[in-house]
Design a protein around this motif. Sequence first.
Motif, PDB file in Angstrom:
ATOM      1  N   LYS A  68     -10.449   8.061 -23.101  1.00 37.79           N
ATOM      2  CA  LYS A  68     -11.216   6.807 -23.089  1.00 37.79           C
ATOM      3  C   LYS A  68     -11.282   6.188 -21.706  1.00 37.79           C
ATOM      4  O   LYS A  68     -12.304   5.645 -21.306  1.00 37.79           O
ATOM      5  CB  LYS A  68     -10.580   5.785 -24.036  1.00 37.79           C
ATOM      6  N   THR A  69     -10.189   6.227 -20.955  1.00 40.50           N
ATOM      7  CA  THR A  69     -10.111   5.452 -19.716  1.00 40.50           C
ATOM      8  C   THR A  69     -10.420   6.248 -18.458  1.00 40.50           C
ATOM      9  O   THR A  69     -10.804   5.658 -17.462  1.00 40.50           O
ATOM     10  CB  THR A  69      -8.712   4.830 -19.555  1.00 40.50           C
ATOM     11  N   TYR A  70     -10.255   7.522 -18.456  1.00 36.79           N
ATOM     12  CA  TYR A  70     -10.500   8.297 -17.255  1.00 36.79           C
ATOM     13  C   TYR A  70     -11.958   8.723 -17.207  1.00 36.79           C
ATOM     14  O   TYR A  70     -12.586   8.955 -18.218  1.00 36.79           O
ATOM     15  CB  TYR A  70      -9.589   9.522 -17.202  1.00 36.79           C
ATOM     16  N   VAL A  71     -12.481   8.826 -16.003  1.00 31.04           N
ATOM     17  CA  VAL A  71     -13.883   9.195 -15.837  1.00 31.04           C
ATOM     18  C   VAL A  71     -14.037  10.704 -15.958  1.00 31.04           C
ATOM     19  O   VAL A  71     -13.116  11.458 -15.677  1.00 31.04           O
ATOM     20  CB  VAL A  71     -14.431   8.713 -14.481  1.00 31.04           C
ATOM     21  N   SER A  72     -15.224  11.095 -16.310  1.00 30.29           N
ATOM     22  CA  SER A  72     -15.489  12.524 -16.411  1.00 30.29           C
ATOM     23  C   SER A  72     -15.747  13.085 -15.016  1.00 30.29           C
ATOM     24  O   SER A  72     -16.018  12.355 -14.059  1.00 30.29           O
ATOM     25  CB  SER A  72     -16.688  12.776 -17.308  1.00 30.29           C
ATOM     26  N   PHE A  73     -15.728  14.372 -14.905  1.00 30.45           N
ATOM     27  CA  PHE A  73     -15.957  15.035 -13.620  1.00 30.45           C
ATOM     28  C   PHE A  73     -17.385  14.788 -13.141  1.00 30.45           C
ATOM     29  O   PHE A  73     -17.620  14.577 -11.950  1.00 30.45           O
ATOM     30  CB  PHE A  73     -15.676  16.533 -13.780  1.00 30.45           C
ATOM     31  N   ALA A  74     -18.328  14.795 -14.080  1.00 26.22           N
ATOM     32  CA  ALA A  74     -19.735  14.571 -13.707  1.00 26.22           C
ATOM     33  C   ALA A  74     -19.929  13.154 -13.168  1.00 26.22           C
ATOM     34  O   ALA A  74     -20.636  12.945 -12.178  1.00 26.22           O
ATOM     35  CB  ALA A  74     -20.638  14.803 -14.907  1.00 26.22           C
ATOM     36  N   THR A  75     -19.293  12.169 -13.794  1.00 28.18           N
ATOM     37  CA  THR A  75     -19.407  10.788 -13.333  1.00 28.18           C
ATOM     38  C   THR A  75     -18.788  10.641 -11.955  1.00 28.18           C
ATOM     39  O   THR A  75     -19.346   9.974 -11.077  1.00 28.18           O
ATOM     40  CB  THR A  75     -18.725   9.830 -14.324  1.00 28.18           C
TER      41      THR A  75
END
Length: 106
Positions: A68-75
């Motif tokens: 939920k809290t960590y960003v994805s690699f694409a973002t």
Amino acid sequence: MHDALTGGLDLVWWITAVELPALGGLFWLIARVRKDADSALDDLRNRAEEAQAQVRESLAAYKLEVAKTYVSFATLKDVEQRLTDHLLRIETKLDSGLMPFEGGRR
């Protein structure tokens, strides 16, 4: 002959009166210790299984929180690209000589 018979009787009496109850008591004691050990082992196994279940539940909750809290690699890659583009625009402006102040003074 009487002494041999009396000696044999004393031995039979000793076995019957002393050794058989002592061996019975030892057998009961061994059985009781084994029963207590099995009971303690079952309790320990149950507590270990409960602790393992709690750890698994905690790990699942942590994984959900991370998702939920960590960003994805694409973002993250998108943000990096935007920052790079912006820094390149700033560098282009500085290279073109559009500085509002000459010599760094007003």
